[in-house]
Design a protein around this motif. Structure first.
Motif, PDB file in Angstrom:
ATOM      1  N   LEU A   6       0.827  -1.199   0.000  1.00 49.09           N
ATOM      2  CA  LEU A   6       0.000   0.000   0.000  1.00 49.09           C
ATOM      3  C   LEU A   6       0.866   1.256   0.000  1.00 49.09           C
ATOM      4  O   LEU A   6       0.529   2.252  -0.644  1.00 49.09           O
ATOM      5  CB  LEU A   6      -0.939   0.002   1.203  1.00 49.09           C
ATOM      6  CG  LEU A   6      -1.938   1.166   1.288  1.00 49.09           C
ATOM      7  CD1 LEU A   6      -2.761   1.273   0.011  1.00 49.09           C
ATOM      8  CD2 LEU A   6      -2.846   0.985   2.502  1.00 49.09           C
ATOM      9  N   GLN A   7       2.000   1.203   0.692  1.00 46.80           N
ATOM     10  CA  GLN A   7       2.919   2.345   0.669  1.00 46.80           C
ATOM     11  C   GLN A   7       3.411   2.620  -0.745  1.00 46.80           C
ATOM     12  O   GLN A   7       3.450   3.779  -1.188  1.00 46.80           O
ATOM     13  CB  GLN A   7       4.116   2.076   1.586  1.00 46.80           C
ATOM     14  CG  GLN A   7       3.820   2.109   3.072  1.00 46.80           C
ATOM     15  CD  GLN A   7       5.066   1.806   3.898  1.00 46.80           C
ATOM     16  OE1 GLN A   7       6.168   2.314   3.611  1.00 46.80           O
ATOM     17  NE2 GLN A   7       4.927   0.969   4.903  1.00 46.80           N
ATOM     18  N   PHE A   8       3.807   1.574  -1.448  1.00 43.01           N
ATOM     19  CA  PHE A   8       4.254   1.730  -2.837  1.00 43.01           C
ATOM     20  C   PHE A   8       3.142   2.345  -3.686  1.00 43.01           C
ATOM     21  O   PHE A   8       3.368   3.302  -4.439  1.00 43.01           O
ATOM     22  CB  PHE A   8       4.638   0.370  -3.423  1.00 43.01           C
ATOM     23  CG  PHE A   8       6.044  -0.073  -3.165  1.00 43.01           C
ATOM     24  CD1 PHE A   8       7.123   0.647  -3.671  1.00 43.01           C
ATOM     25  CD2 PHE A   8       6.297  -1.230  -2.441  1.00 43.01           C
ATOM     26  CE1 PHE A   8       8.433   0.223  -3.444  1.00 43.01           C
ATOM     27  CE2 PHE A   8       7.606  -1.673  -2.210  1.00 43.01           C
ATOM     28  CZ  PHE A   8       8.673  -0.941  -2.711  1.00 43.01           C
ATOM     29  N   LEU A   9       1.933   1.783  -3.590  1.00 41.82           N
ATOM     30  CA  LEU A   9       0.841   2.225  -4.448  1.00 41.82           C
ATOM     31  C   LEU A   9       0.417   3.653  -4.133  1.00 41.82           C
ATOM     32  O   LEU A   9       0.225   4.466  -5.050  1.00 41.82           O
ATOM     33  CB  LEU A   9      -0.350   1.271  -4.295  1.00 41.82           C
ATOM     34  CG  LEU A   9      -1.523   1.523  -5.243  1.00 41.82           C
ATOM     35  CD1 LEU A   9      -1.089   1.342  -6.695  1.00 41.82           C
ATOM     36  CD2 LEU A   9      -2.685   0.586  -4.916  1.00 41.82           C
ATOM     37  N   PHE A  10       0.262   3.964  -2.864  1.00 42.23           N
ATOM     38  CA  PHE A  10      -0.142   5.308  -2.462  1.00 42.23           C
ATOM     39  C   PHE A  10       0.865   6.347  -2.941  1.00 42.23           C
ATOM     40  O   PHE A  10       0.495   7.400  -3.489  1.00 42.23           O
ATOM     41  CB  PHE A  10      -0.303   5.359  -0.945  1.00 42.23           C
ATOM     42  CG  PHE A  10      -0.631   6.715  -0.396  1.00 42.23           C
ATOM     43  CD1 PHE A  10      -1.643   7.496  -0.947  1.00 42.23           C
ATOM     44  CD2 PHE A  10       0.058   7.224   0.698  1.00 42.23           C
ATOM     45  CE1 PHE A  10      -1.963   8.748  -0.435  1.00 42.23           C
ATOM     46  CE2 PHE A  10      -0.245   8.473   1.221  1.00 42.23           C
ATOM     47  CZ  PHE A  10      -1.256   9.238   0.652  1.00 42.23           C
ATOM     48  N   ALA A  11       2.149   6.064  -2.763  1.00 42.46           N
ATOM     49  CA  ALA A  11       3.182   7.009  -3.192  1.00 42.46           C
ATOM     50  C   ALA A  11       3.132   7.238  -4.698  1.00 42.46           C
ATOM     51  O   ALA A  11       3.279   8.380  -5.177  1.00 42.46           O
ATOM     52  CB  ALA A  11       4.559   6.497  -2.775  1.00 42.46           C
ATOM     53  N   HIS A  12       2.904   6.173  -5.466  1.00 36.19           N
ATOM     54  CA  HIS A  12       2.787   6.324  -6.919  1.00 36.19           C
ATOM     55  C   HIS A  12       1.569   7.161  -7.289  1.00 36.19           C
ATOM     56  O   HIS A  12       1.633   8.052  -8.159  1.00 36.19           O
ATOM     57  CB  HIS A  12       2.679   4.947  -7.584  1.00 36.19           C
ATOM     58  CG  HIS A  12       3.988   4.297  -7.849  1.00 36.19           C
ATOM     59  ND1 HIS A  12       4.695   3.624  -6.876  1.00 36.19           N
ATOM     60  CD2 HIS A  12       4.736   4.201  -8.982  1.00 36.19           C
ATOM     61  CE1 HIS A  12       5.819   3.149  -7.393  1.00 36.19           C
ATOM     62  NE2 HIS A  12       5.868   3.485  -8.672  1.00 36.19           N
ATOM     63  N   ASN A  13       0.441   6.886  -6.661  1.00 39.55           N
ATOM     64  CA  ASN A  13      -0.794   7.581  -7.027  1.00 39.55           C
ATOM     65  C   ASN A  13      -0.787   9.042  -6.611  1.00 39.55           C
ATOM     66  O   ASN A  13      -1.455   9.871  -7.243  1.00 39.55           O
ATOM     67  CB  ASN A  13      -2.004   6.844  -6.452  1.00 39.55           C
ATOM     68  CG  ASN A  13      -2.305   5.575  -7.222  1.00 39.55           C
ATOM     69  OD1 ASN A  13      -1.897   5.425  -8.374  1.00 39.55           O
ATOM     70  ND2 ASN A  13      -3.011   4.644  -6.602  1.00 39.55           N
ATOM     71  N   LEU A  14      -0.029   9.385  -5.584  1.00 38.54           N
ATOM     72  CA  LEU A  14       0.147  10.793  -5.243  1.00 38.54           C
ATOM     73  C   LEU A  14       0.822  11.537  -6.397  1.00 38.54           C
ATOM     74  O   LEU A  14       0.420  12.649  -6.758  1.00 38.54           O
ATOM     75  CB  LEU A  14       1.005  10.925  -3.976  1.00 38.54           C
ATOM     76  CG  LEU A  14       0.330  10.693  -2.631  1.00 38.54           C
ATOM     77  CD1 LEU A  14       1.367  10.712  -1.517  1.00 38.54           C
ATOM     78  CD2 LEU A  14      -0.755  11.745  -2.364  1.00 38.54           C
ATOM     79  N   VAL A  15       1.852  10.914  -6.968  1.00 39.80           N
ATOM     80  CA  VAL A  15       2.579  11.547  -8.076  1.00 39.80           C
ATOM     81  C   VAL A  15       1.688  11.646  -9.308  1.00 39.80           C
ATOM     82  O   VAL A  15       1.652  12.684  -9.988  1.00 39.80           O
ATOM     83  CB  VAL A  15       3.867  10.745  -8.394  1.00 39.80           C
ATOM     84  CG1 VAL A  15       4.630  11.412  -9.546  1.00 39.80           C
ATOM     85  CG2 VAL A  15       4.755  10.644  -7.171  1.00 39.80           C
ATOM     86  N   ARG A  16       0.937  10.596  -9.602  1.00 37.56           N
ATOM     87  CA  ARG A  16       0.064  10.598 -10.773  1.00 37.56           C
ATOM     88  C   ARG A  16      -1.073  11.612 -10.628  1.00 37.56           C
ATOM     89  O   ARG A  16      -1.471  12.258 -11.608  1.00 37.56           O
ATOM     90  CB  ARG A  16      -0.495   9.195 -11.007  1.00 37.56           C
ATOM     91  CG  ARG A  16       0.536   8.201 -11.490  1.00 37.56           C
ATOM     92  CD  ARG A  16      -0.039   6.804 -11.632  1.00 37.56           C
ATOM     93  NE  ARG A  16      -1.015   6.722 -12.698  1.00 37.56           N
ATOM     94  CZ  ARG A  16      -0.734   6.514 -13.986  1.00 37.56           C
ATOM     95  NH1 ARG A  16       0.525   6.373 -14.374  1.00 37.56           N
ATOM     96  NH2 ARG A  16      -1.693   6.428 -14.893  1.00 37.56           N
ATOM     97  N   ALA A  17      -1.589  11.758  -9.425  1.00 39.89           N
ATOM     98  CA  ALA A  17      -2.698  12.692  -9.209  1.00 39.89           C
ATOM     99  C   ALA A  17      -2.282  14.130  -9.516  1.00 39.89           C
ATOM    100  O   ALA A  17      -3.101  14.934  -9.962  1.00 39.89           O
ATOM    101  CB  ALA A  17      -3.197  12.582  -7.771  1.00 39.89           C
ATOM    102  N   ALA A  18      -1.019  14.442  -9.301  1.00 36.99           N
ATOM    103  CA  ALA A  18      -0.525  15.790  -9.589  1.00 36.99           C
ATOM    104  C   ALA A  18      -0.625  16.122 -11.075  1.00 36.99           C
ATOM    105  O   ALA A  18      -0.673  17.296 -11.458  1.00 36.99           O
ATOM    106  CB  ALA A  18       0.919  15.928  -9.114  1.00 36.99           C
TER     107      ALA A  18
END
Length: 214
Positions: free
Chosen positions: A77-89
């Motif tokens: 979940l840490q990996f996925l959340f960190a990726h999706n934060l970047v994509r959301a930008a």
């Protein structure tokens, strides 16, 4: 059949994956509504890259990531959340966790445990999946650290010219935000020497020559 090809063959459509795709469609509608509402109250801009829209709040991104990471353990979940934060930008769709990609990443991380060598699982120019790798001295490095390092390459990327600053790397960042990538699986291992190796695989892969990531 090689070990790599055996893992690639596992990337098939399963009932669970179909269910997750339905969930991803729901998330797409949610993000689209948010984006539309914001666009209606902001002045027109020539491009999202030049004038970023207001970001979706981190709590929403976390909740969405958790829904797209059913049955995940903490690091996943840490990996996925960190990726999706970047994509959301960049207003790209959130990635969903794929357990077959996780298995592949875990296989490669397991092989690197003995030497912690910063090495890709595919021969150069023959990538079957997108892949980012990370090495850190000492045992405390986290998935957030790895994704943060990869995402930090954004400062070297020129969107207008679709180029990377000479002498720098941008491919880890562009893979994270690549517009057609939908699934991710990662692994972290503490090597025999006490250092950390992490790897993430992406499907469909990104970083096609001549194409912009978003």
């Amino acid at each position: 059949m090689s070990a790599t090809n055996r893992f690639i063959a596992l990337l098939t459509i399963t009932p669970a994956l179909k269910k997750m795709r339905a969930q991803l469609f729901f998330v797409f509608i949610h993000f689209t509504i948010l984006a539309t509402n914001i666009i209606l109250v902001t002045s027109q801009s020539s491009s999202l890259a030049e004038t970023p829209l207001k970001k979706v709040d981190n709590e929403t991104i976390y909740k969405v990531s958790k829904q797209l990471c059913w049955g995940c353990l903490g690091e996943s979940l840490q990996f996925l959340f960190a990726h999706n934060l970047v994509r959301a930008a960049k207003w790209e769709l959130p990635l969903m966790w794929d357990f077959q990609l996780e298995k592949y990443a875990g296989w490669w991380a397991g092989l690197r445990k003995a030497d912690c060598k910063l090495q890709h699982s595919f021969p150069e120019y023959d990538f079957k999946l997108g892949e980012n790798i990370y090495w850190g001295s000492g045992s405390t490095w986290t998935p957030t650290d790895a994704v943060g390092t990869w995402a930090g390459e954004e400062k070297y990327y020129n969107y207008a010219q679709n180029t990377c600053q000479e002498g720098q790397m941008c491919g880890h960042y562009t893979q994270i935000v690549w517009k057609t990538t939908r699934r991710i699986g990662c692994a972290r291992v503490v090597c025999d020497d006490g250092d950390v190796f992490m790897t993430c695989n992406y499907d469909p892969p990104g970083n096609y020559v001549g194409e912009r990531p978003y």
